[in-house]
Structure formats: C-alpha cells, structure tokens
Design a protein around this motif. Structure first.
Motif, PDB file in Angstrom:
ATOM      1  N   LEU A  57     -24.771  10.278  13.897  1.00 16.27           N
ATOM      2  CA  LEU A  57     -24.286  10.497  12.536  1.00 16.27           C
ATOM      3  C   LEU A  57     -22.758  10.403  12.510  1.00 16.27           C
ATOM      4  CD1 LEU A  57     -25.308  11.301   9.680  1.00 16.27           C
ATOM      5  CD2 LEU A  57     -24.677  13.643  10.268  1.00 16.27           C
ATOM      6  N   GLY A  78     -18.592  15.363  22.212  1.00 15.43           N
ATOM      7  CA  GLY A  78     -19.946  15.880  22.402  1.00 15.43           C
ATOM      8  C   GLY A  78     -20.232  16.145  23.870  1.00 15.43           C
ATOM      9  N   LEU A 128     -28.254  16.605  21.066  1.00 12.65           N
ATOM     10  CA  LEU A 128     -27.005  16.307  20.344  1.00 12.65           C
ATOM     11  C   LEU A 128     -26.966  14.864  19.831  1.00 12.65           C
ATOM     12  CD1 LEU A 128     -24.848  18.643  20.539  1.00 12.65           C
ATOM     13  CD2 LEU A 128     -23.438  16.965  21.702  1.00 12.65           C
ATOM     14  N   LEU A 160     -26.795  13.951  16.123  1.00 14.07           N
ATOM     15  CA  LEU A 160     -25.517  14.370  15.541  1.00 14.07           C
ATOM     16  C   LEU A 160     -24.419  13.362  15.896  1.00 14.07           C
ATOM     17  CD1 LEU A 160     -25.262  17.038  13.966  1.00 14.07           C
ATOM     18  CD2 LEU A 160     -23.871  17.867  15.876  1.00 14.07           C
ATOM     19  N   SER A 161     -24.428  12.915  17.177  1.00  9.30           N
ATOM     20  CA  SER A 161     -23.425  11.934  17.618  1.00  9.30           C
ATOM     21  C   SER A 161     -23.584  10.639  16.832  1.00  9.30           C
ATOM     22  CB  SER A 161     -23.583  11.613  19.095  1.00  9.30           C
ATOM     23  OG  SER A 161     -23.444  12.769  19.835  1.00  9.30           O
TER      24      SER A 161
END
Ligand SMILES: Nc1nc2c(ncn2[C@@H]2O[C@@H]3COP(=O)(O)O[C@H]4[C@@H](O)[C@H](n5cnc6c(=O)[nH]c(N)nc65)O[C@@H]4COP(=O)(O)O[C@H]3[C@H]2O)c(=O)[nH]1
Length: 528
Positions: A247, A27, A241, A244-245
């Motif tokens: 998750l 990421g 982000l 998302l990270s």
C-alpha cells in the motif's frame, strides 16, 4: 551533460526508486526492532517469574531457619528430629533440614547421620535480619545435589529445580546467579560462559541466541532463546507487513506520478504560453527620490495561466531557466516592451525601461543580439533600455563581463540587481563594467530598525559611491525609508510606496498624469 528537460525525469526516477526502497527499509528495520523487543519482553517475563520464585524460596527457607534458631531443644534429640521432619513435610519449598556440628552433618529430617558432606561452593544471600549462606551439597550421589541455606548450625536443603520451576518454551534457557556472580542453578543446559558475560552487561544477542538479563537484590537471572526462533517470528512479522508495504509503495508511486505529471504539464503549459503570448509584461515605476518624478520603469513578466490565475515570475522563471526557455522569455519581454512602450520612449528620451536578464542570457549573449536587431530602426535609443542582471548571472564572471561590456558599448545602461544577497564584494564589483547598483529590498526593509544588519546599507551606499555607480533602491514601502534614502543621496527608487507593477496602459496613464506634477508618494495603485 544531461539536458535540462531530463533532469525532472531523472529526479523522479531517483525519487521513485527511493520511494520504493524507503518503505521496504523502514518496514524491514521496524519489524526487526519489534520482533526483538517482543521476544525480549517474553524473556523478561520469564526472568521476573524466576526471580519471584527465588524470593518465595528464600522467604520460606529464612522462616524455617528462624524457627529452628528459636527452638530450644537439644540438637539431634528425637524431639528435634521430629520437628525437622514435620517442618520438611509442612513447608512446600523445603526438601530437607539438617543440623551440623563440627563441620559434619549430625542429623537431618530422616534421623541421625554423622557423615561429612561435600560443600561445593558457598555464597551469601541477603535476607533482612538473617545472614543466609547458601552452598551446593553433594550428598550420597551427585544426582542428589542440593542448594543448602545455612544459619547458625541448621541448613535447609532445596531441590535446585525449584528455583527455575516456571512454565518455559522447550528451547528457552535460564541461568540463575547470585548477585556476586556464583552460578546457583540453570535450566535447559544454559551456556554459562555466555550467560555470565551477558549478566556482566555484554551485548544482549549473538548469532546463536537472544538474551535478557535481570538483576535484583539476591539474583542475577539470564534467560535466552535461540536466534532461529527470533528469525522465524521475524519472517512471520514481515509476511504480515507485506500488504501494508504494498500500500505504501502504491501511494508513493501515485504521489510521484502526480508530481511528475504536474511538473511536466507545467513545463508544457509554459511552452504553450510562450507560443500563444500568454506572458504579459507589467511595469513598476522608478522615481527620482528628490523630485518625485517618474524616470522609467522595470518591466516585470507575469504568466496568465489557463486556469485564470496570475503566476509570479519567481515561480516560473526558475522553471524556464531549468528547461532552457529563459532566453525565449527575455526575447518575448523585449518585443512586448517595444510594442507597449515604443511610442512613449520615442516621445521622451529621458524615459527608460529596465529589463531583467537571466543567467542564460548573460552566458550566450543571444538576448543582446536580439535586442539590437529589435531596436534597430525603431527610434528608441539603446541608453533607454537598461539591462538588469542578478548576482546569479555573474557565476561565469568572464562571460558576464564580456556580455556587459558589449551591452555598454552599444549604449545600454547595465545594472546589478539584488545586490548584497549573494557573494558580491567590492573587488568583485570593481571588476565588472557597471552603471547602476540596485539596492535589494531586504536592506531597504532594515532602514529605521535596530537590527544588526541595518548598517549594511550604509556600506553598500559607500561602495557604490566609491565606484561612481548610480543607485536604485528597491522595495520602498514607507515614507521613512524614502526620506532616509534621499538623505543618503540615493537618486532613484521603486516600491509600493510609489506604485506597484501595472499593465502598460495603466503605466502610460500614470506617466501622463504625473508628467508635469511630479510624483507624490501615495498608497499602492493596482497590479502587483
Ligand atoms: N513586497 C514588495 N515587493 C515589491 C515592492 N516593490 C517591488 N516589489 C517586487 O519586487 C520584485 C522586483 O523585481 P526583481 O528584484 O527584479 O525580481 C524579479 C526578477 O528577478 C524576476 N523577473 C521578473 N520579470 C522577469 C523577466 O522578465 N525576466 C527574468 N529573467 N526575470 C524576471 O522575478 C523577480 C520577482 O518579480 P516580481 O514578482 O514581479 O516582484 C518584483 C516587484 O513586484 C515593494 O515595495 N514591496
């Protein structure tokens, strides 16, 4: 030394850390690349607008100069000056027109002049059918510096700011050069030295600024933005982000936990299977290739998993070896073999059963002592129990040699299994006290094929013969392979051509059925 059972835990911990760090790292670098490319995209757009503007200016200047070249009026006449004035007013990007004679400005848009004008630098811009020389001029005051485009006596003057008159963020800088590298105009006080380096192909960002360079037929344009702005955008990007990270972390953790759970539960299940005796032993007949008679069998362990699935040894023996359970499995197989086959072995002294030893058995020798203790008083002769060790079991050559020598002293027949698949060589074999060499299925498979490795089996047979070892070929599946091996004086063989591994009762029935008739090659029976 780390205990074997902790290895999966340590591996899982390492994997866990990697799984946590990997999404962060991916990421992190992805957002950096994305921010850079988005910022560069914006800078490129500004560069393209500046180029478009520059070409529009050149086009208008060239048209104006062409018009005055074709005009047949006496230079600096009232009519000439009037045309210059009309053209200046009527052409959006031309700010002034002048006529030069003998290096002096004779007249311009506003009348007759007759003064010398400072020429700062001149460079050539390319315009089809017209050579344009551009120069910077200082007129009366430095503030009135203009870009002049010259052709045959006439100059058109352009406000420098027109070249960079595009919508800009406050901190974006623009530097415009000619293709030869002469500075034409800048906006927001660009760092000319850095811009020139970037225009010449240098790295497109430093600690201070991110640059983008564009080169076309007439200009080199360098646009830059402060790194602080890029960093601010990056922070914003990374914040976006974060969910998302998180998750990805959660998914990675769940996957590791599932893997670890399954792994640990499989080890636990195997332990329970050993206690409950859920490990069965099947027997694969070993036949004499010349007569077809069954001379013995290889004992092959199978795990009846609580789910009802039969698990092949290739799947659980490595697990057992890693968790120090291989010795217990060998002892279990030994006892089962004696319970299953004791009577048959006592009844036929020529019959043998081959057992697989694990590398751990070769190292610690416990299996041999257990074997002797179990055999004692059963009436089964030691030479009826063959012991097979794989090449992996010879990693510690001294321990292996000692174990094999002791086994032979007691009367067991000792075999090397999977020969040729590892690192064994003739000299290596010579050093080991062996009786039997088992030719691996991978070499038997090559019989009758054109592959380069099909000749390896000839060397193996040669090697075994020179060491006076008996040979057993494994994995015989076709009549052609059996015939070939027989012609090459391989005495014993096993494989699906004769029979698959089968439960003890089936093997006993199989033996009885063929005791007198001799075994004919036939399609596979049951088991496997
Ligand atoms: N495709 C094909 N396969 C054939 C044919 N003939 C025999 N096989 C298979 O080849 C393997 C021969 O055993 P291995 O080389 O000792 O290789 C054995 C042996 O290294 C190990 N193993 C089996 N039982 C034990 C045991 O009790 N203790 C230890 N330590 N290892 C064992 O597991 C390996 C695999 O055993 P299995 O799955 O029973 O697989 C067996 C057998 O079923 C054939 O014609 N075609």
């Amino acid at each position: 030394m780390i205990k074997a059972r902790y290895i999966p835990i340590a591996a899982a911990a390492a994997l866990g850390v990697a799984a946590l760090l990997l999404p962060v790292w991916i990421g992190w670098s992805w957002s950096w690349q994305r921010t850079l490319s988005e910022e560069r995209g914006e800078l490129n757009r500004v560069g393209a607008q500046v180029a478009y503007q520059g070409h529009a200016i050149l086009r208008q200047a060239a048209e104006t100069l062409r018009y005055f070249q074709q005009l047949r009026l006496p230079p600096c006449s009232d009519a000439h000056i009037a045309r210059m004035r009309a053209s200046t007013i009527g052409t959006r990007m031309v700010d002034e027109i002048g006529y030069y004679r003998d290096g002096r400005l004779a007249c311009n848009t506003w009348g007759r002049v007759g003064e010398t004008v400072m020429l700062e630098a001149a460079f050539t811009l390319v315009e089809p059918n017209l050579q344009l020389r551009a120069a910077s001029f200082s007129l009366a005051s430095p503030a009135a510096r203009m870009i002049g485009l010259y052709s045959r006596g006439h100059y058109v003057y352009i406000e420098p700011g027109r070249f960079v008159d595009v919508p800009l963020e406050g901190d974006v800088q623009v530097a415009v050069f000619s293709v030869a590298g002469d500075p034409i105009v800048g906006r927001n006080e660009p760092d000319w030295a850095a811009a020139r380096r970037v225009a010449g192909g240098a790295r497109a960002h430093d600690d201070q600024r991110l640059f983008s360079a564009l080169t076309d037929r007439d200009f080199k344009i360098v646009v830059s933005t402060p790194m602080a702005r890029v960093q601010a955008r990056l922070r914003h990007e990374r914040l976006a982000l974060l969910p998302l990270s998180l998750l990805a972390w959660a998914l990675a953790l769940a996957a590791i936990a599932t893997w670890l759970g399954r792994r640990l539960s499989q080890v636990g299940e195997l332990r329970t299977a050993l206690v409950r005796g859920d490990l069965a032993v099947h027997y694969q007949p070993i036949v004499e290739l010349h007569t077809g008679r069954c001379r013995g069998a290889e004992a092959l362990v199978r795990w009846r998993h609580p789910s009802g699935r039969w698990i092949a040894p290739d799947e659980f023996i490595p697990l057992a070896e890693r968790h120090g359970m291989a010795g217990r499995i060998t002892r279990h197989v030994l006892r089962t073999v004696l319970a299953d086959m004791g009577a048959m072995l006592r009844a036929d002294a020529q019959l043998h059963i081959a057992l697989n030893l694990s590398p751990q058995d070769m190292r610690d020798g416990v299996a041999l002592d257990t074997l002797s203790a179990t055999l004692a008083g059963t009436g089964v002769a030691c030479r009826q129990i063959w012991l097979e060790a794989t090449e992996r079991g010879f990693m510690d050559v001294d321990a292996a040699r000692l174990a094999m020598a002791r086994a032979r002293q007691r009367g067991h027949v000792v075999a090397i299994d999977d020969f040729g698949t590892g690192y064994s060589s003739l000299s290596y074999l010579q050093a080991l006290p062996l009786d039997v060499l088992k030719i691996d299925k991978s070499f038997v498979d090559k019989i009758g094929t054109d592959s380069a490795s099909s000749t390896v089996i000839n060397h193996i047979i040669e090697m075994a013969r020179s060491l006076r070892l008996m040979m057993v070929a494994e994995g015989i599946e076709t009549q052609e392979q059996a015939d070939w091996l027989r012609r090459h004086e391989v005495v014993l063989g096993q494989g699906w051509l004769f029979a698959r591994a089968m439960p003890a009762q089936d093997f006993i029935a199989f033996l009885r059925e063929r005791e007198y008739a001799g075994l004919q090659p036939e399609a596979a029976l049951s088991g496997g």
